[in-house]
Design an enzyme around this catalytic site. Structure first.
Site, PDB file in Angstrom:
ATOM      1  N   GLN A 230       3.077   9.712   1.677  1.00  0.00           N
ATOM      2  CA  GLN A 230       4.185   9.300   1.346  1.00  0.00           C
ATOM      3  C   GLN A 230       4.866   9.781   0.224  1.00  0.00           C
ATOM      4  O   GLN A 230       6.005   9.156   0.090  1.00  0.00           O
ATOM      5  CB  GLN A 230       4.182   7.378   1.426  1.00  0.00           C
TER       6      GLN A 230
ATOM      7  N   GLY B 227       0.877  -1.221  -0.023  1.00  0.00           N
ATOM      8  CA  GLY B 227       0.266  -0.092  -0.023  1.00  0.00           C
ATOM      9  C   GLY B 227       0.826   1.356  -0.081  1.00  0.00           C
ATOM     10  O   GLY B 227       2.121   1.243   0.527  1.00  0.00           O
TER      11      GLY B 227
ATOM     12  N   HIS C 254      -2.503   6.982   7.400  1.00  0.00           N
ATOM     13  CA  HIS C 254      -1.642   7.894   6.775  1.00  0.00           C
ATOM     14  C   HIS C 254      -2.412   9.113   6.179  1.00  0.00           C
ATOM     15  O   HIS C 254      -1.972  10.534   6.310  1.00  0.00           O
ATOM     16  CB  HIS C 254      -0.793   7.349   5.269  1.00  0.00           C
TER      17      HIS C 254
ATOM     18  N   HIS D 198      -4.242   0.938   7.858  1.00  0.00           N
ATOM     19  CA  HIS D 198      -3.008   1.403   7.771  1.00  0.00           C
ATOM     20  C   HIS D 198      -2.642   2.509   6.851  1.00  0.00           C
ATOM     21  O   HIS D 198      -2.218   3.596   7.229  1.00  0.00           O
ATOM     22  CB  HIS D 198      -1.896   0.195   7.494  1.00  0.00           C
ATOM     23  N   GLU D 199      -3.109   2.252   5.628  1.00  0.00           N
ATOM     24  CA  GLU D 199      -2.988   3.470   4.801  1.00  0.00           C
ATOM     25  C   GLU D 199      -4.197   4.763   4.993  1.00  0.00           C
ATOM     26  O   GLU D 199      -3.503   5.802   4.895  1.00  0.00           O
ATOM     27  CB  GLU D 199      -3.437   2.820   3.198  1.00  0.00           C
TER      28      GLU D 199
ATOM     29  N   CYS E 103       6.298  -0.062   7.211  1.00  0.00           N
ATOM     30  CA  CYS E 103       5.846   0.883   6.390  1.00  0.00           C
ATOM     31  C   CYS E 103       6.930   1.320   5.437  1.00  0.00           C
ATOM     32  O   CYS E 103       8.108   1.521   6.210  1.00  0.00           O
ATOM     33  CB  CYS E 103       5.344   2.147   7.549  1.00  0.00           C
ATOM     34  N   LEU E 104       6.785   1.626   4.240  1.00  0.00           N
ATOM     35  CA  LEU E 104       7.804   2.112   3.417  1.00  0.00           C
ATOM     36  C   LEU E 104       8.439   3.493   3.961  1.00  0.00           C
ATOM     37  O   LEU E 104       9.547   3.824   3.680  1.00  0.00           O
ATOM     38  CB  LEU E 104       7.204   2.315   2.131  1.00  0.00           C
TER      39      LEU E 104
END
Ligand code: NI
Length: 188
Positions: free
Chosen positions: A49, A44, A143, A139-140, A97-98
């Site tokens: 991000q 995701g 953000h 999670h997304e 997470c990226l």
């Protein structure tokens, strides 16, 4: 490939704004987000991000398809999403997470969500998700609300991660993809 904002970057704290159908370059942006996500092996990616404070995230859950049936062929764009309810018991699973490379920690999340959102054609949907999909979406979605998963960890755990998180913000990270660090010029 877009550069990914690293933990500590102020944009990761920004609550996303809703966008309209005429948002400049939206289709290209979504394509670029998918490409960036695949290249960095994420499931995701949210607009914060890639340094945009808007309500947009993309998901492709297929890497989890073997373990979680609901993840099979799940590829979706969520625009202007709002979670309208969180239901069921909370369960823990390790997340990463990226924007926080090299850190994986157990996070508690509700089993089921209801969510309204618009798709890439701006058709409105209201859907319910459980299990792994519910977790990835939460999670997304976080953000787009200015929340990174490490902020959901217990205080003690956060304290133990402090040094590592500071390193990431300073540009000391194991990421093999391009990142924008808050306290360092982005790598070229
Ligand atoms: Ni993330």
């Amino acid at each position: 490939m877009l550069a990914i904002t690293a933990y500590g970057h102020p944009i990761l704290k920004k609550v996303g704004e809703e966008i309209e159908k005429d948002y400049p370059g939206l289709d290209k942006l979504i394509d670029d987000m998918y490409e960036t996500m695949y290249n960095s092996r994420g499931v995701g990616l949210a607009a914060q991000q890639i340094n945009r404070p808007i309500r947009l995230f993309v998901i492709d859950a297929s890497p989890y398809a073997e373990e979680f049936e609901e993840a099979k062929d799940f590829k979706k764009v969520f625009i202007n999403a709002r979670i309208t309810s969180l239901e069921g018991e909370e369960w823990e699973m390790e997340e990463g997470c990226l924007s926080v490379p090299g850190i994986n920690e157990f996070v508690k999340r509700h089993e089921t969500i209801r969510i309204t959102y618009q798709d890439q054609d701006f058709a409105t949907h209201e859907e319910e998700y459980s299990g792994m999909l519910s977790r990835i979406i939460q999670h997304e979605y976080d953000h787009t609300e200015g929340i990174v998963f490490v902020e959901r960890l217990p205080q003690l755990k956060k304290m133990l991660l402090k040094r590592k998180l500071k390193d990431i913000s300073n540009g000391i990270s194991p990421a093999e993809y391009k990142m924008i660090y808050p306290r360092k010029k982005s790598r070229r």
